[in-house]
Design a protein around this motif. Structure first.
Motif, PDB file in Angstrom:
ATOM      1  N   ASN A   1      35.474 -46.838  25.233  1.00  0.00           N
ATOM      2  CA  ASN A   1      36.592 -47.748  24.977  1.00  0.00           C
ATOM      3  C   ASN A   1      37.186 -48.291  26.273  1.00  0.00           C
ATOM      4  O   ASN A   1      37.589 -49.443  26.336  1.00  0.00           O
ATOM      5  CB  ASN A   1      37.678 -47.060  24.136  1.00  0.00           C
ATOM      6  CG  ASN A   1      37.439 -47.206  22.668  1.00  0.00           C
ATOM      7  OD1 ASN A   1      37.441 -48.297  22.130  1.00  0.00           O
ATOM      8  ND2 ASN A   1      37.207 -46.084  22.008  1.00  0.00           N
TER       9      ASN A   1
ATOM     10  N   ASP B   1      42.580 -46.337  20.529  1.00  0.00           N
ATOM     11  CA  ASP B   1      41.659 -47.385  20.977  1.00  0.00           C
ATOM     12  C   ASP B   1      42.417 -48.469  21.728  1.00  0.00           C
ATOM     13  O   ASP B   1      41.959 -48.962  22.762  1.00  0.00           O
ATOM     14  CB  ASP B   1      40.915 -48.007  19.794  1.00  0.00           C
ATOM     15  CG  ASP B   1      39.902 -47.066  19.171  1.00  0.00           C
ATOM     16  OD1 ASP B   1      39.568 -46.040  19.799  1.00  0.00           O
ATOM     17  OD2 ASP B   1      39.441 -47.364  18.058  1.00  0.00           O
ATOM     18  N   LEU B   2      43.570 -48.837  21.219  1.00  0.00           N
ATOM     19  CA  LEU B   2      44.398 -49.846  21.882  1.00  0.00           C
ATOM     20  C   LEU B   2      44.795 -49.377  23.281  1.00  0.00           C
ATOM     21  O   LEU B   2      44.696 -50.126  24.258  1.00  0.00           O
ATOM     22  CB  LEU B   2      45.640 -50.155  21.037  1.00  0.00           C
ATOM     23  CG  LEU B   2      46.588 -51.213  21.555  1.00  0.00           C
ATOM     24  CD1 LEU B   2      45.911 -52.566  21.654  1.00  0.00           C
ATOM     25  CD2 LEU B   2      47.812 -51.309  20.644  1.00  0.00           C
TER      26      LEU B   2
ATOM     27  N   PHE C   1      36.233 -52.593  28.061  1.00  0.00           N
ATOM     28  CA  PHE C   1      37.241 -53.608  28.347  1.00  0.00           C
ATOM     29  C   PHE C   1      37.457 -53.872  29.841  1.00  0.00           C
ATOM     30  O   PHE C   1      38.231 -54.754  30.204  1.00  0.00           O
ATOM     31  CB  PHE C   1      38.570 -53.251  27.662  1.00  0.00           C
ATOM     32  CG  PHE C   1      38.626 -53.751  26.247  1.00  0.00           C
ATOM     33  CD1 PHE C   1      39.339 -54.888  25.939  1.00  0.00           C
ATOM     34  CD2 PHE C   1      37.941 -53.109  25.242  1.00  0.00           C
ATOM     35  CE1 PHE C   1      39.375 -55.381  24.646  1.00  0.00           C
ATOM     36  CE2 PHE C   1      37.960 -53.574  23.947  1.00  0.00           C
ATOM     37  CZ  PHE C   1      38.690 -54.720  23.643  1.00  0.00           C
TER      38      PHE C   1
ATOM     39  N   ASN D   1      41.459 -49.199  25.439  1.00  0.00           N
ATOM     40  CA  ASN D   1      40.979 -50.545  25.754  1.00  0.00           C
ATOM     41  C   ASN D   1      41.862 -51.204  26.803  1.00  0.00           C
ATOM     42  O   ASN D   1      41.372 -51.833  27.748  1.00  0.00           O
ATOM     43  CB  ASN D   1      40.937 -51.414  24.497  1.00  0.00           C
ATOM     44  CG  ASN D   1      39.951 -50.931  23.464  1.00  0.00           C
ATOM     45  OD1 ASN D   1      39.086 -50.107  23.731  1.00  0.00           O
ATOM     46  ND2 ASN D   1      40.098 -51.433  22.258  1.00  0.00           N
ATOM     47  N   THR D   2      43.166 -51.072  26.632  1.00  0.00           N
ATOM     48  CA  THR D   2      44.100 -51.668  27.591  1.00  0.00           C
ATOM     49  C   THR D   2      43.974 -50.988  28.949  1.00  0.00           C
ATOM     50  O   THR D   2      44.098 -51.646  29.986  1.00  0.00           O
ATOM     51  CB  THR D   2      45.546 -51.609  27.051  1.00  0.00           C
ATOM     52  OG1 THR D   2      45.570 -52.247  25.754  1.00  0.00           O
ATOM     53  CG2 THR D   2      46.513 -52.318  27.971  1.00  0.00           C
TER      54      THR D   2
ATOM     55  N   SER E   1      42.673 -56.665  22.380  1.00  0.00           N
ATOM     56  CA  SER E   1      42.399 -55.366  21.782  1.00  0.00           C
ATOM     57  C   SER E   1      43.209 -55.175  20.491  1.00  0.00           C
ATOM     58  O   SER E   1      42.676 -54.694  19.481  1.00  0.00           O
ATOM     59  CB  SER E   1      42.719 -54.249  22.771  1.00  0.00           C
ATOM     60  OG  SER E   1      42.523 -52.985  22.173  1.00  0.00           O
TER      61      SER E   1
END
Length: 178
Positions: A101, A152-153, A105, A156-157, A133
């Motif tokens: 993840n 996940d957010l 990104f 990803n960030t 995301s």
């Protein structure tokens, strides 16, 4: 019920991309081939991330798996809103999930500020990548076999932050040399 495969996903993204680029051309009456080639990097980021997020990572009967859209099974939404559950909930493949993840990104944090001049600060770059995301997590609510996850957010960030730090660090070093 609709079974969605990789060709449908890439086809839909490509169609949206072409329509968007045509609308921009019609509005601006300008076509800059170098700019379009540069923007292909954004397109690639979107396609690769969509593939990684929406389809199973493992092969199913020797082929890429599919996702199923079934309107009758959307509700109740399957989501995790408790941050950092991956720290407590160790499952098979959790390390791959965490690293994947983040790594997925990092290119967004590098490519997007390179391609979009308005993303001229780390903060703007992170906000754009985090918004991307978030849109993916919201989109996943439509699929009963996917879970929208705040972890996940966050991960990803974090990848966007790393990519942005790399991009702006290189940009700052290059500007110093000039």
């Amino acid at each position: 019920m609709l079974v969605i495969n990789i060709y449908m996903i890439v086809g839909f993204i490509t169609l949206c991309w072409i329509i968007t680029r045509l609308v921009v051309f019609l509005l601006t009456k300008k076509l800059n081939i170098l700019r379009e080639l540069q923007l292909i990097l954004v397109y690639i980021c979107i396609v690769v991330i969509s593939r990684m997020v929406l389809l199973p990572l493992h092969l199913v009967n020797g082929h890429l798996g599919t996702i199923v859209f079934d309107a009758s099974r959307i509700l109740p939404f399957w989501m995790n809103l408790k941050p950092f559950t991956f720290v407590n909930d160790f499952y098979d493949g959790w390390k791959t999930n965490v690293i994947g993840n983040i790594a997925m990104f990092i290119p967004v944090g590098i490519v997007w500020p390179f391609c979009f001049k308005k993303l001229n600060t780390i903060g703007k770059s992170i906000l754009a990548g985090g918004g991307f995301s978030l849109s993916i997590e919201i989109f996943q609510l439509l699929f009963f076999d996917h879970c929208s996850d705040v972890d996940d957010l966050i991960l990803n960030t974090t990848g966007v932050v790393i990519g942005s730090l790399i991009y702006f660090g290189i940009k700052k070093a290059a500007d110093k040399k000039k």
